[in-house]
Scaffold this active site. Sequence first.
Site, PDB file in Angstrom:
ATOM      1  N   HIS A  68       7.553   2.368   1.779  1.00  0.00           N
ATOM      2  CA  HIS A  68       6.947   1.738   0.614  1.00  0.00           C
ATOM      3  C   HIS A  68       7.967   0.909  -0.158  1.00  0.00           C
ATOM      4  O   HIS A  68       7.624  -0.118  -0.748  1.00  0.00           O
ATOM      5  CB  HIS A  68       6.351   2.800  -0.319  1.00  0.00           C
ATOM      6  CG  HIS A  68       5.176   3.527   0.251  1.00  0.00           C
ATOM      7  ND1 HIS A  68       5.312   4.639   1.036  1.00  0.00           N
ATOM      8  CD2 HIS A  68       3.840   3.290   0.139  1.00  0.00           C
ATOM      9  CE1 HIS A  68       4.112   5.071   1.385  1.00  0.00           C
ATOM     10  NE2 HIS A  68       3.210   4.263   0.861  1.00  0.00           N
ATOM     11  N   ASP A  85      -0.477  -0.777   8.365  1.00  0.00           N
ATOM     12  CA  ASP A  85      -0.246  -0.194   7.056  1.00  0.00           C
ATOM     13  C   ASP A  85      -0.210  -1.364   6.066  1.00  0.00           C
ATOM     14  O   ASP A  85      -0.258  -2.539   6.461  1.00  0.00           O
ATOM     15  CB  ASP A  85       1.057   0.615   7.048  1.00  0.00           C
ATOM     16  CG  ASP A  85       1.035   1.754   6.032  1.00  0.00           C
ATOM     17  OD1 ASP A  85       0.189   1.708   5.110  1.00  0.00           O
ATOM     18  OD2 ASP A  85       1.858   2.673   6.145  1.00  0.00           O
TER      19      ASP A  85
END
Length: 339
Positions: free
Chosen positions: A177, A247
């Site tokens: 992330h 993702d």
Amino acid sequence: MTAVMIDLEGPELTAEERELLAHPAVGGVIYFTRNYEDPAQIQELVRQTRAAARNPLILAVDHEGGRVQRFRQGFSEIPAMARIGRQAQNASEAQQWAQELGWLMASEVLAVDIDISFAPVLDVNGISEVIGDRAFAEQPDGIIPIARAFIKGMHQAGMKATGKHFPGHGSVAADSHIAIPVDNRLWDEIVATDLPPFIELASCLDAIMPAHVIYPDVCKHPAGFSEHWLQDVLRAQLEFHGVIFSDDLAMAGATVAGTMAERAKAALRAGCDMVLACNDRAGAITVIETVAPIVSKDPRRYARSYELLAKSASMNLNTLHNHPRWHSAQQVLQKVAAG
């Protein structure tokens, strides 16, 4: 169905979002905590989302349990997956609990007309803090039977299962992330440690989400942008025939693939069927505009995703809360949460 899944800013649709949902390249929406107030509100938001869309949509949420459960008030508190094996007295009990929790999680999400939760996590609980107790166990032999049972429960509820994060995010410390994880282990070690759950469960899974992790011994690109990982390993070697989601393209681990538009093209070229463009509205608009001409050249490829993942029959919340299995699953929750 087409190739971009977007997010929403809050608990109500904005005018801009209605316009985006009407775009031919948009085929999905993922909901976050910011979109949720209570079950009635999310059902109305879902209704409006579907009504505003040009295409049939796949609606999704990350509702794994533990730290990653977007809807709280009015929903059962699903435990972190690691607790199942830790609290059960034996393997048989762990599998029985996993099956009931998979059914419970899926049934409640389906009851508000959302198609899929991006679950289960098939990573090992290794050195990655962002994975940690989201994983079922520390070793693949511990993951496989419990995850298989969880998937069975999801399927019994009518929800399709998405395994993540292929080929494994648990053995690298950096969080994709906020960083660009690089896993320098050799192929043989990855095969022995991280790949077994994906190998064993590929035939049970309806979708897979690859990791934004680079494995230099295998390929210079992160798995989600790698034809080798997605085509040679996942499709050819593992014989996986389901949907491949990227993702989120806005994550730091995806930045090695260039701009948001370049990331989308790279992911689709590598073999992803749908790309997630979240938490970056300007970037998402760029992705939608970039993907539109690609989708128009092969519309059947993207229509297939909806056919494979749209939910089947589901109960409404009132019916679900009066169902004997829901009450039985609550007892399992209490056992897993104990201690």
